[in-house]
Motif scaffolding. Structure first.
Motif, short mmCIF file in Angstrom:
data_model
loop_
_atom_site.label_atom_id
_atom_site.label_comp_id
_atom_site.label_asym_id
_atom_site.label_seq_id
_atom_site.Cartn_x
_atom_site.Cartn_y
_atom_site.Cartn_z
N GLU A 212 -3.65 -17.67 3.10
CA GLU A 212 -4.32 -16.39 3.28
C GLU A 212 -3.36 -15.22 3.11
N MET A 213 -2.05 -15.50 3.19
CA MET A 213 -1.05 -14.46 3.06
C MET A 213 0.07 -14.93 2.15
N THR A 214 0.69 -14.00 1.46
CA THR A 214 1.83 -14.30 0.60
C THR A 214 3.12 -13.94 1.31
N ARG A 215 4.24 -14.29 0.70
CA ARG A 215 5.54 -13.90 1.26
C ARG A 215 5.63 -12.39 1.40
N ARG A 216 5.11 -11.66 0.40
CA ARG A 216 5.16 -10.19 0.46
C ARG A 216 4.34 -9.66 1.63
N ASP A 217 3.17 -10.27 1.87
CA ASP A 217 2.34 -9.86 3.01
C ASP A 217 3.08 -10.05 4.33
N VAL A 218 3.77 -11.20 4.44
CA VAL A 218 4.50 -11.49 5.67
C VAL A 218 5.63 -10.48 5.87
N ILE A 219 6.33 -10.15 4.78
CA ILE A 219 7.43 -9.18 4.88
C ILE A 219 6.91 -7.82 5.34
#
Length: 299
Positions: free
Chosen positions: A117-124
């Protein structure tokens, strides 16, 4: 014999023969198991019938291991083979190869049930906030390696095949997560919560798990080789067939833990709590038990 000839070595890896040089095995990754084996400081197991050094491991992917050591080239193979090769790289402690395979596995398509549901960029982006809560989020297959995720709430999240290698996860909450095949290689997991986590086949080799709570966790087939588990809570954890070789379990609490088929070769279990634990089907060669509580334990 001339030096260039005497440096040639034959290997019998699970019945498959290979030929290479000492330089190839020792120079690419100087901290790997292979480099240590052929450093001259350790006794090698020889197969006299073949005149080769014996390594008790499936040799199917060993040619890829050798090619990595020779040229630092990652092969182009199917996803399933990458997953198998990752396990071999982890066994031989080839950190460079592990880090190279991680992003390739993260590119694989997930089915609808495990799609992140989330990408690495979203998490950052989320990390910009003071308190990050990702409770119940699906992050399967994402590459979150080397990020600072300390104190993040990831409880009850889906983390199947997620990569956290070398990440700072100090005091993060992984309670109740589904993290089969997740990779925590060399991650900082100091004082993390893994209560009731399902982490079958997870890679935690070289990770810092000091004072971590893995009570009731499913850790079948997981790898903790060379991990720091000092004072860790492993009560009732299922460690069947887990690789804990050379792990530091000093003062760890293993009350009620399942260790059938587990590899504790060379592990430090000094002052560990092993009361009433069944160790009859556990590999204990070279393990240290000074001061351990073994009352009622079966050996």
């Amino acid at each position: 014999l001339p030096m260039e000839i005497s440096s040639i070595v034959r290997l019998n890896v699970g019945g498959m023969l290979f030929a290479t040089t000492i330089d190839t095995l020792t120079q690419r990754d100087t901290e790997s198991m292979l480099a240590v084996m052929f450093s001259g400081r350790h006794r090698l197991h020889m197969d006299p019938s073949m005149g080769a050094v014996f390594i008790d491991r499936d040799g199917t992917h060993f040619r890829h291991i050798l090619n990595w050591l020779r040229d630092e080239v990652v092969p182009t193979v199917e996803i399933a083979t990458y997953q198998e090769l990752l396990r071999e790289a982890e066994y031989y402690q080839l950190t460079g190869l592990i880090d190279s395979i991680a992003p390739l596995l993260c590119k694989k398509d997930e089915d609808d049930n495990t799609k992140a549901e989330m990408t690495r960029r979203d998490v950052i982006k989320c990390l910009q906030f003071a308190k990050v809560r990702l409770r119940g989020v699906n992050l399967s297959g994402q590459n979150l390696s080397k990020l600072d995720l300390s104190s993040v709430d990831l409880s009850h999240s889906c983390l199947i095949n997620t990569f956290f290698s070398r990440a700072n996860l100090k005091q993060a909450d992984f309670s109740g997560v589904e993290a089969n095949g997740a990779n925590f290689h060399s991650a900082n997991l100091y004082s993390c919560q893994f209560i009731g986590a399902v982490m079958q086949g997870a890679v935690l080799a070289g990770a810092v798990l000091q004072s971590a709570n893995l009570q009731d966790a499913c850790l079948i087939d997981s790898s903790f080789c060379n991990a720091d588990l000092r004072s860790a809570h492993l009560q009732n954890a299922n460690l069947s067939n887990a690789n804990l070789s050379e792990a530091n379990l000093e003062q760890a609490n293993l009350k009620g833990a399942k260790l059938n088929g587990a590899n504790l070769r060379g592990a430090n279990l000094q002052r560990a709590y092993l009361r009433d634990v069944d160790l009859r089907d556990t590999i204990l060669e070279g393990a240290y038990f000074n001061g351990a509580n073994l009352q009622g334990a079966s050996r």
